[in-house]
Write a protein that holds these residues in place. Structure first.
Motif, short mmCIF file in Angstrom:
data_model
loop_
_atom_site.label_atom_id
_atom_site.label_comp_id
_atom_site.label_asym_id
_atom_site.label_seq_id
_atom_site.Cartn_x
_atom_site.Cartn_y
_atom_site.Cartn_z
N ASP A 130 -54.96 7.04 34.35
CA ASP A 130 -55.74 7.40 35.54
C ASP A 130 -54.83 7.59 36.75
OD1 ASP A 130 -58.09 7.27 34.11
OD2 ASP A 130 -58.58 5.22 34.73
N LYS A 131 -53.77 6.78 36.81
CA LYS A 131 -52.87 6.81 37.97
C LYS A 131 -51.84 7.93 37.89
CE LYS A 131 -49.64 3.78 40.48
NZ LYS A 131 -49.03 2.43 40.52
N ALA A 132 -51.28 8.16 36.69
CA ALA A 132 -50.15 9.08 36.57
C ALA A 132 -50.45 10.34 35.77
CB ALA A 132 -48.97 8.35 35.93
N GLY A 133 -51.59 10.39 35.09
CA GLY A 133 -51.92 11.56 34.28
C GLY A 133 -52.23 12.77 35.15
N ILE A 134 -51.89 13.95 34.65
CA ILE A 134 -52.16 15.18 35.38
C ILE A 134 -52.80 16.19 34.45
CG2 ILE A 134 -50.26 14.88 37.02
CD1 ILE A 134 -48.64 16.86 35.36
N PHE A 135 -53.49 17.16 35.03
CA PHE A 135 -54.06 18.27 34.27
C PHE A 135 -53.13 19.47 34.46
CE2 PHE A 135 -57.74 15.61 35.06
CZ PHE A 135 -58.41 15.64 33.85
N LEU A 136 -52.57 19.97 33.37
CA LEU A 136 -51.71 21.15 33.46
C LEU A 136 -52.58 22.38 33.28
CD1 LEU A 136 -48.53 20.13 31.43
CD2 LEU A 136 -48.94 20.01 33.88
N LYS A 137 -53.16 22.85 34.37
CA LYS A 137 -53.99 24.05 34.34
C LYS A 137 -53.38 25.09 35.25
CE LYS A 137 -58.38 21.95 33.02
NZ LYS A 137 -59.81 21.82 33.32
N PHE A 138 -53.22 26.28 34.71
CA PHE A 138 -52.54 27.33 35.44
C PHE A 138 -53.33 28.62 35.34
CE2 PHE A 138 -49.58 24.34 33.72
CZ PHE A 138 -48.72 24.07 34.75
N SER A 139 -53.16 29.49 36.31
CA SER A 139 -53.71 30.83 36.20
C SER A 139 -52.87 31.60 35.21
CB SER A 139 -53.68 31.54 37.56
OG SER A 139 -52.36 31.58 38.06
N SER A 140 -53.52 32.29 34.30
CA SER A 140 -52.82 32.98 33.22
C SER A 140 -52.03 34.17 33.76
CB SER A 140 -53.82 33.46 32.16
OG SER A 140 -53.16 34.13 31.14
N LYS A 141 -50.78 34.29 33.32
CA LYS A 141 -49.94 35.42 33.69
C LYS A 141 -49.43 36.08 32.41
CE LYS A 141 -48.33 33.56 38.12
NZ LYS A 141 -47.14 33.17 38.90
N GLU A 142 -49.42 37.39 32.41
CA GLU A 142 -49.00 38.11 31.20
C GLU A 142 -47.56 37.78 30.86
OE1 GLU A 142 -48.73 42.70 29.54
OE2 GLU A 142 -49.51 42.27 31.55
N GLY A 143 -47.36 37.44 29.56
CA GLY A 143 -46.01 37.17 29.09
C GLY A 143 -45.50 35.78 29.40
N GLU A 144 -46.33 34.94 30.00
CA GLU A 144 -45.88 33.58 30.37
C GLU A 144 -46.29 32.60 29.28
OE1 GLU A 144 -47.76 31.38 33.67
OE2 GLU A 144 -45.76 31.40 34.55
N GLU A 145 -45.32 31.89 28.73
CA GLU A 145 -45.58 30.93 27.67
C GLU A 145 -45.90 29.56 28.27
OE1 GLU A 145 -45.69 31.69 24.54
OE2 GLU A 145 -44.97 33.75 24.71
#
Length: 208
Positions: A130-145
């Motif tokens: 709860d304290k240190a966890g993060i959500f890795l959510k990004f806007s999609s970009k073409e060709g980005e892995e």
């Protein structure tokens, strides 16, 4: 306090700060990630354990511990990341020998490197996530892995701007050249580099 099981999602690296890596842990029944900054040696040791096809010519420190433990019938049952103080994670290795359980304090990077070699589960407490966890959510970009996106997150964690991923430098090589680079990296015990080359080879072979 309830325990949350974690899986290893991978290792990300900073392109602007030498020797800075982050181990990305993912909660099994959720979307949060737990990024833990680790050193280069520990990153190599974890990478070599994740990459089953890469065999070091001589045993690494964590491999030596595994051999030692096997010889004396010591089993690592689980690893628990039990404390977070001033950005530093503290972990315990739960071991068993002759049905007697022992709890050993360890650096989180070492504990996870051993957990991989013993196929032991990794846990943390819910309040730490709860304290240190993060959500890795990004806007999609073409060709980005995904790995490239996570590299950006690691650089943000370290307060730097990210550059182009090192994996890009391998895209111009042929498969034959990549295999030669892989053999050279293993011979030089540069297992983090070997893991990246192996990733590029796997992508090529999957798409062929």
């Amino acid at each position: 306090m309830s325990l949350v099981r974690l899986n290893i999602k991978g290792i990300s690296y900073s392109q602007t700060q030498n020797g800075a890596y982050a181990l990305i842990l993912n909660e099994v029944d959720g979307e949060r990630k737990l990024p833990i900054v680790i050193g280069a040696f520990e990153a190599q040791s974890i990478a070599i354990a994740l990459e089953k096809e890469i065999k070091p010519p001589r045993p690494l420190t964590h491999d030596l511990f595994k051999s030692f433990a096997d010889r004396f019938d010591i089993v690592v049952k689980q690893v628990i990341i039990h404390k977070l103080v001033d950005g530093v994670f503290y972990s315990s290795i739960i071991c068993e020998r002759d049905r007697i359980e022992e709890i050993i304090d360890a650096r989180t990077s070492d504990a996870i490197a051993l957990a991989l070699r013993f196929n032991a589960p990794i846990f943390t407490y819910k309040n730490i996530l709860d304290k240190a966890g993060i959500f890795l959510k990004f806007s999609s970009k073409e060709g980005e892995e995904d790995g490239e996106r996570e590299t950006v997150v690691v650089d943000d964690m370290l307060g730097n701007e990210s550059n182009k991923a090192t994996s890009e430098s391998y895209k111009s090589h042929s498969l034959e050249e990549l295999y030669k680079l892989l053999d050279s990296a293993v011979a030089n015990e540069d297992y983090e580099k070997a893991a990246k080359i192996r990733d590029e080879i796997s992508k090529r072979e999957e798409n062929s």
